[in-house]
Design an enzyme around this catalytic site. Structure first.
Site, PDB file in Angstrom:
ATOM      1  N   HIS A  41       0.849  -1.196   0.000  1.00 26.91           N
ATOM      2  CA  HIS A  41       0.000   0.000   0.000  1.00 26.91           C
ATOM      3  C   HIS A  41       0.882   1.242   0.000  1.00 26.91           C
ATOM      4  O   HIS A  41       1.579   1.520   0.969  1.00 26.91           O
ATOM      5  CB  HIS A  41      -0.913  -0.001   1.223  1.00 26.91           C
ATOM      6  CG  HIS A  41      -1.831   1.183   1.272  1.00 26.91           C
ATOM      7  ND1 HIS A  41      -2.776   1.426   0.300  1.00 26.91           N
ATOM      8  CD2 HIS A  41      -1.937   2.207   2.154  1.00 26.91           C
ATOM      9  CE1 HIS A  41      -3.437   2.536   0.603  1.00 26.91           C
ATOM     10  NE2 HIS A  41      -2.932   3.035   1.708  1.00 26.91           N
ATOM     11  N   ASP A  98       0.889   5.145  -0.169  1.00 29.81           N
ATOM     12  CA  ASP A  98       0.139   6.405  -0.071  1.00 29.81           C
ATOM     13  C   ASP A  98       0.834   7.484  -0.898  1.00 29.81           C
ATOM     14  O   ASP A  98       2.006   7.787  -0.646  1.00 29.81           O
ATOM     15  CB  ASP A  98       0.080   6.880   1.387  1.00 29.81           C
ATOM     16  CG  ASP A  98      -0.808   6.010   2.246  1.00 29.81           C
ATOM     17  OD1 ASP A  98      -1.999   5.926   1.950  1.00 29.81           O
ATOM     18  OD2 ASP A  98      -0.304   5.422   3.228  1.00 29.81           O
ATOM     19  N   ASP A 124      -7.960   1.305   2.210  1.00 34.30           N
ATOM     20  CA  ASP A 124      -7.613   2.321   3.206  1.00 34.30           C
ATOM     21  C   ASP A 124      -8.520   3.534   3.297  1.00 34.30           C
ATOM     22  O   ASP A 124      -8.381   4.321   4.225  1.00 34.30           O
ATOM     23  CB  ASP A 124      -6.166   2.788   2.980  1.00 34.30           C
ATOM     24  CG  ASP A 124      -5.519   3.311   4.259  1.00 34.30           C
ATOM     25  OD1 ASP A 124      -5.976   2.937   5.362  1.00 34.30           O
ATOM     26  OD2 ASP A 124      -4.553   4.087   4.166  1.00 34.30           O
ATOM     27  N   ASP A 139       1.680  -1.164   4.476  1.00 36.63           N
ATOM     28  CA  ASP A 139       2.163   0.091   3.911  1.00 36.63           C
ATOM     29  C   ASP A 139       3.621  -0.037   3.462  1.00 36.63           C
ATOM     30  O   ASP A 139       4.501  -0.421   4.253  1.00 36.63           O
ATOM     31  CB  ASP A 139       2.056   1.217   4.934  1.00 36.63           C
ATOM     32  CG  ASP A 139       0.618   1.584   5.251  1.00 36.63           C
ATOM     33  OD1 ASP A 139      -0.292   0.990   4.648  1.00 36.63           O
ATOM     34  OD2 ASP A 139       0.406   2.466   6.110  1.00 36.63           O
ATOM     35  N   HIS A 147      -6.736   9.416  -0.195  1.00 37.12           N
ATOM     36  CA  HIS A 147      -7.418   9.338   1.095  1.00 37.12           C
ATOM     37  C   HIS A 147      -6.615   9.913   2.268  1.00 37.12           C
ATOM     38  O   HIS A 147      -7.073   9.814   3.410  1.00 37.12           O
ATOM     39  CB  HIS A 147      -7.830   7.891   1.391  1.00 37.12           C
ATOM     40  CG  HIS A 147      -6.690   6.920   1.352  1.00 37.12           C
ATOM     41  ND1 HIS A 147      -6.402   6.183   0.231  1.00 37.12           N
ATOM     42  CD2 HIS A 147      -5.780   6.569   2.287  1.00 37.12           C
ATOM     43  CE1 HIS A 147      -5.349   5.410   0.486  1.00 37.12           C
ATOM     44  NE2 HIS A 147      -4.956   5.632   1.717  1.00 37.12           N
TER      45      HIS A 147
END
Length: 1158
Positions: A156, A158, A270, A408, A558
């Protein structure tokens, strides 16, 4: 509540009644004797019997299923499944004039409202699975259908959170992508999924050619699947549906152009809660399946208990099942490895091999650590892991199991990746080599999982008795509703992020509407001008246009629009958006010149002759109005672009130095105007010395109109000064020239226009009543208050009790009254020397304009300094409407959701997202609405109340990983449009229903005017009055579109390749949305609406230029097969004929081509 372990497990006495037996193909015993006569008959007539049987079966199939159509899929192969007959549920409503209309509503098995009504929210400790129960199984559940486990490695990433997107890319994401390519090539059994195109596109620019070729090869052979494929994994609470479509299309189109892959599975682990809008948009983009994770832990438990974690998500209005999409909800607390293999995180953590000694990750907090798998321990380890898999499997209906393997920014180097892949492969080999375990485990992608699950569901009927389900995938319940507000544990509700960093939530929407307007102008310049200079202008701008699309898309992440990133990351997002805003405004300033026929030469090289009226000095500054100094004997040109699809008449404003200004139209006819003093947020000096010039404009649909501001024009009246009334307990400010001021002595003051009368409490400066003319007054007591907190943070809202009013008697009040606009400005007295808020309430005059029917509220907020630490600022409207603590708030600006305030959950759990609209409604049909131009949080904590949070300043981190509070507040203005409506017909009482009310047609129009404002430009140079230009305007539409048909976007998807694409390639894209509106409120909405979308719109005659081709496409512009989007074949056929026949609520996209004018 105590849970009986066996009561919900497959094979128990209760579960057997709703699930298939473990032997779905049970045999019927044969007869012991065969009759000789029958035997002889069969053998002697075998051929005839066969023919008769075959024909009968064929006729039966034709009768039941119809004549089969050829399978056509332009982009990828899909299995065409027979859809079972649709159960339609209709609600008949009266229009109040003797006619009825039908609202189609979905029939579903589960609604999220029903779940909320049922769940007691007791937060019972479930043991190892703290938010569930002690899961067990008998062991024979997999005797006839073995357990098929797909372990899905993922990372994941971000695009901004604790680091900026570029910092993350440089330190982590580029290494992760390198690792994926290298490690997957070692073993064809290894699989991986990737979601964020923002990082993949960035990596693609740096990667060597051989690495790119390897990446493409891995995608083609199915080892690597791109899931979602949006620019980011977008937020679903604050993001507007325009921006969601943009970010998905930007990512999907780049992916298709670059790698030749089109995603069909969505992965959203998420976002902090989930919206049905996202499910709808994905379906209309051709997606088949979704995966979601962060939903309220009590809802997860309820769904898991009834084996409903996999379901068909259906829109609440969809009676025909065209919006159905399959959803997998993850069952446990998080998407990390400890919470994905099964219900016991202490055991699952032991199988996160990147936590072994020598790696950088934290050790398991439960004590036992992962160890390397060897031949000596593989049996014990495999059985321990398989036990968790089997326990997790019992929460779902099928024997196909999904187990994500990641976290993450995982798989950052080959050593880490190998630790996971090698150890897991040893475990899989052991499991797969022991048939007695009735299990098969392997690495997989989402496509592997969903394809296998659907195959199993086709073989085995998992449908519960009486279940409506879906014809899309049988064996699963249907569900409608949304998943807000999210709570991850105890009473920790994630409603704070609805409001965190509201300044940038506002900038997000400004960028959105500016990008939309610019896309229109690019398309109009290329479609209507078609000169080489125009093509150079638009094509030369394509790089910056792409950057603007991507900067808007990036902020939908997000941790972007949510306001949940670190300060320097917020600065990075803000700077990117600010840069794009400036670029877009520069292009629009130039584009108006060829569209109005002012100039064509050297458009791409020379500066524009116009400036935008609204300018921003830096990324975190409020926009300011350009101050216009017009000397006597000269004029300046003002040009307005209307981005809406109907003619627009409204009062506009610019700031001028001199009050001696006259406004004239494009043909130099006189236009009535008004001046009022410009005001500022100050406790004593509220006048700036400048003036606001108001006049009413009329601008064609999607067109341009010109006006002139003249100093010294003979033959027309100058702008009329407003009359001022002042109330101040301290020494009042000096009355500015040329206005007259009188003192207010009464405790109550009023302003009015043709439609409203507003009543104010002068002592507090607050609104008290809104009265529609010729009707009784509506109590709307305005209250401004603050919550105190010690534990709220960027994500969580955790107040200490109720909000307390902060306004005291004795502030300053100024009333400005003129022929076009009346305003009440209040700088209130508070407990602080500098008030954190001041506000204006405005009414505009206009007999049949949208603007004339709304009450405009503008709040100037300055929540700055340590006086306001751990405070959250709200405005509350306390009406006399008997709303029963039920209210309605929008989802992504697209649809409404019914909200109910529950006593069984805390205050913070009763807050919901409000991207653009909230309203309450009484039993008599009286409705009070608040439209917003930015996303905020809303609640209705008592009957008749509507409360909206404006800003929050928080010292502490809330323990969700950010590691800081929210202290970087900016000065900002929040604008609402308030409306009070009385219905004109009787409607059924739907208070007990989960169905939401819809906005009125007028409400839709009011929201459009607020969220898609006129774009104003003013000439840089003044011109002498002796030189008068000819009338200039631009009207691209042959006629305004129906009032309930909204142009979501009109664009050229690839302007840089405009000339490279053949004209027959359909180089333009048009996206339309037919709004659904409440027919019991039709009077005001239809004051100018003679045309509605009940009749098809012909695309070939819509524009004042010939449309040569029109074909339907998906919302990401990549599919032309209607079935892929959920439509029937008829949809594509109608579109090819140019007809737009849309059901209410639908969004449809079309590719167009125009015939050149030259």
């Amino acid at each position: 509540m105590a849970f009986s372990i066996g009561s919900t497990r497959r094979g128990g006495s209760w579960s057997q009644s709703i699930l298939p037996s473990t032997n779905p193909k049970s045999k019927v015993p044969r007869k012991q004797r065969r009759r000789t006569v029958l035997k002889d008959f069969i053998f002697s007539n075998f051929f005839t019997i066969g023919i008769v049987f075959s024909l009968s079966l064929f006729i039966l199939i034709i009768f039941k299923f119809g004549v089969p159509k050829p399978i056509t899929s332009h982009f990828r192969t899909r299995s065409n499944r027979y859809r079972k007959p649709v159960n339609r549920k209709s609600v008949f409503l009266s229009d109040g004039k003797g006619g009825n209309y039908t609202l189609l509503a979905a029939s579903v098995d589960i609604t999220t409202k029903g779940l909320y009504d049922k769940i007691e929210f007791l937060d019972v400790d479930g043991g190892a699975w703290k938010q569930g129960w002690s899961v067990s199984y008998r062991g024979n559940e997999w005797d006839s259908e073995k357990l098929k486990v797909f372990v899905v490695p993922h990372s994941h990433n971000d695009p901004g959170w604790k680091l900026t997107v570029e910092e993350y890319y440089d330190r982590q994401s580029r290494h992760i992508l390198d690792t994926i390519v290298e490690t997957l090539q070692k073993d064809p059994r290894r699989k991986f999924i990737w979601e964020e195109m923002s990082y993949l596109e960035r990596w693609w620019r740096d990667a060597p050619d051989e690495m790119k070729e390897s990446f493409i090869s891995l995608v083609k052979n199915g080892q690597l699947e791109i899931v979602g494929g949006g620019w980011v994994m977008n937020d679903e609470a604050n993001s507007h549906y325009f921006a969601i479509i943009e970010q998905m299309a930007e990512g999907n189109m780049w992916l298709n152009d670059t790698i030749g892959f089109v995603p069909k599975n969505s992965w959203a682990i998420d976002p902090f809660g989930y919206s049905p809008t996202m499910a709808y948009l994905l379906r209309r983009m051709g997606f088949d399946n979704m995966l979601i994770q962060r939903t309220h832990y009590e809802l997860k438990k309820e769904l898991a208990w009834n084996n409903n974690l996999e379901y068909i998500w259906r829109q609440s209005w969809d009676a025909e099942e065209t919006t159905d999409i399959f959803v997998h909800m993850m069952p446990f607390y998080s998407y990390d490895i400890p919470h994905t293999c099964g219900p016991d995180p202490a055991i699952c953590c032991q199988f996160d091999f990147a936590r072994m000694q020598g790696f950088a990750y934290d050790s398991c907090p439960w004590g036992e650590q992962p160890v390397e798998i060897t031949q000596e321990n593989v049996q014990e380890r495999a059985l321990k892991l398989l036990d968790q898999y089997k326990k997790k499997s019992t929460l779902y209906r099928t024997n196909t199991l999904l187990v994500p393997l990641g976290d993450d920014f995982r798989y950052i180097n080959v050593e880490e990746a190998d630790a996971q892949f090698i150890n897991y492969q040893m475990l899989f080999d052991y499991i797969n080599s022991n048939p007695s375990l009735n299990a098969e485990a392997k690495f997989g992608t989402l496509e592997d999982y969903f394809q296998t699950l659907r195959q199993e569901a086709e073989r085995i009927n998992y449908t519960a008795p009486g279940e409506i389900g879906s014809g899309l995938v049988e064996g699963f319940p249907s569900l409608s509703g949304d998943f807000f507000t999210y709570a991850d544990r105890q009473q920790d509700y994630w409603s704070g992020y609805y409001v965190s960093r509201p300044f940038f939530k506002a900038v997000d929407r400004v960028l959105e509407q500016t990008l939309r307007a610019t896309e229109m102008m690019v398309a109009l310049v290329l479609g209507f001008c078609r000169r080489s200079q125009c093509e150079k202008l638009s094509m030369g701008f394509s790089y910056k246009l792409t950057a603007a699309r991507r900067n808007l898309a990036l902020f939908q992440h997000h941790d972007g629009v949510t306001g949940t990133a670190k300060d320097h990351v917020v600065m990075d997002y803000g700077t990117r958006m600010h840069t794009s805003l400036q670029d877009l405004q520069i292009f629009m300033s130039k584009a108006i010149e060829p569209l109005l026929g002012i100039r064509f030469e050297k458009l791409d090289q020379s500066p524009s002759q116009f400036d935008p009226v609204l300018v921003r000095s830096k990324y975190d500054a409020q926009p300011t109005h350009k101050v216009n100094s017009i000397r006597e004997g000269t004029y300046q040109t003002a040009v307005f672009f209307n981005p809406l699809e109907q003619v627009r008449e409204e009062v506009v404003m610019v700031v001028v130095e001199s009050p001696d200004i006259t406004v004239v139209g494009s043909d130099w006819s006189c236009v009535q105007s008004q001046i009022s003093p410009e005001l500022q947020h100050h406790n004593s000096s509220i006048f700036t010395g400048r003036h606001r010039l108001y006049w009413e404009v009329s601008v064609p649909a999607m067109g341009l109109e010109t006006y002139y501001l003249v100093n010294g024009f003979v033959g027309c009246d100058k702008a009329r000064p407003a009359n001022l009334k002042v109330f101040s307990k301290s020494s009042p400010a000096k009355c500015p020239t040329p206005y007259t001021c009188i003192e207010i002595e009464a405790d109550v003051a009023e302003i009015d226009n043709q439609h409203h009368r507003l009543t104010f409490d002068v002592r507090y400066g607050l609104l008290q009543k809104i009265s529609l003319k010729n009707s009784s007054p509506n109590i709307v007591n305005e209250e401004i208050g603050m919550y105190s907190t010690f534990s709220s943070g960027a994500y969580l809202f955790k107040p200490n009790g109720d909000a307390q009013p902060i306004i005291e008697q004795g502030g300053q009040l100024l009333i400005s009254e003129g022929p076009l606009m009346q305003e009440v400005y209040s700088y209130p007295k508070t407990g602080w020397a500098e008030a954190p808020i001041s506000h204006s309430t405005r009414l505009y005059n206009g007999e049949s304009t949208v603007q004339g029917y709304v009450v405009e509220k503008e709040y100037h907020v300055e929540l700055l300094g340590d006086n306001f630490d751990d405070r959250e600022l709200i405005v509350r409207y306390k009406t006399d409407i008997d709303s029963k603590k039920i209210f309605y708030s929008d989802l992504n600006g697209f649809q409404m959701s019914r909200r109910e305030t529950y006593d069984k959950i805390p205050l913070q759990g009763n807050y919901y997202p409000m991207p653009s609209l909230a309203f309450i409604q009484g039993s008599n049909g009286q409705r009070f609405s608040v439209h917003s131009r930015q996303s905020l949080g809303v609640a209705s904590l008592k009957e008749g109340w509507l409360e909206i949070m404006l800003d929050r300043r928080l010292v502490s981190d809330d323990g969700r990983g950010l590691g800081q509070g929210v202290m970087d507040n900016r000065v900002m203005n929040v604008v609402f449009h308030l409306t009070v409506e009385a219905n004109i017909s009787t409607i059924p009482n739907l208070a007990s229903s989960s169905l939401p009310y819809n906005p009125s047609l007028f409400s839709h129009r009011a929201g459009s005017h607020l969220n898609y404002p006129l774009h104003a430009f003013i000439s840089k140079k003044a011109h002498e009055l002796s030189v008068k230009p000819p009338p200039r305007s631009f009207s691209p539409l042959a006629a305004p579109l129906p009032c309930d048909l909204h142009i979501v976007n009109f664009k050229v998807p690839k302007p840089s390749k405009f000339l490279q694409q053949p004209p027959e390639g359909s180089r333009f894209a048009l996206i339309l949305h037919r709004r659904h509106w409440d027919y019991s409120y039709c009077r005001k909405g239809r004051s100018q609406c003679t045309n509605l979308a009940d009749n098809p719109v012909n695309l070939f005659t819509t524009f004042n230029i010939t449309v040569t081709k029109a074909k339907a496409t998906s919302l990401n512009l990549l599919h032309e097969d209607p079935e892929v989007m959920g439509f029937t074949d008829q949809f594509g056929d109608i579109a090819q004929e140019g007809h737009v026949a849309m059901s209410p609520m639908e969004i449809q996209a079309y590719k167009l081509e125009f015939r050149p004018l030259r």
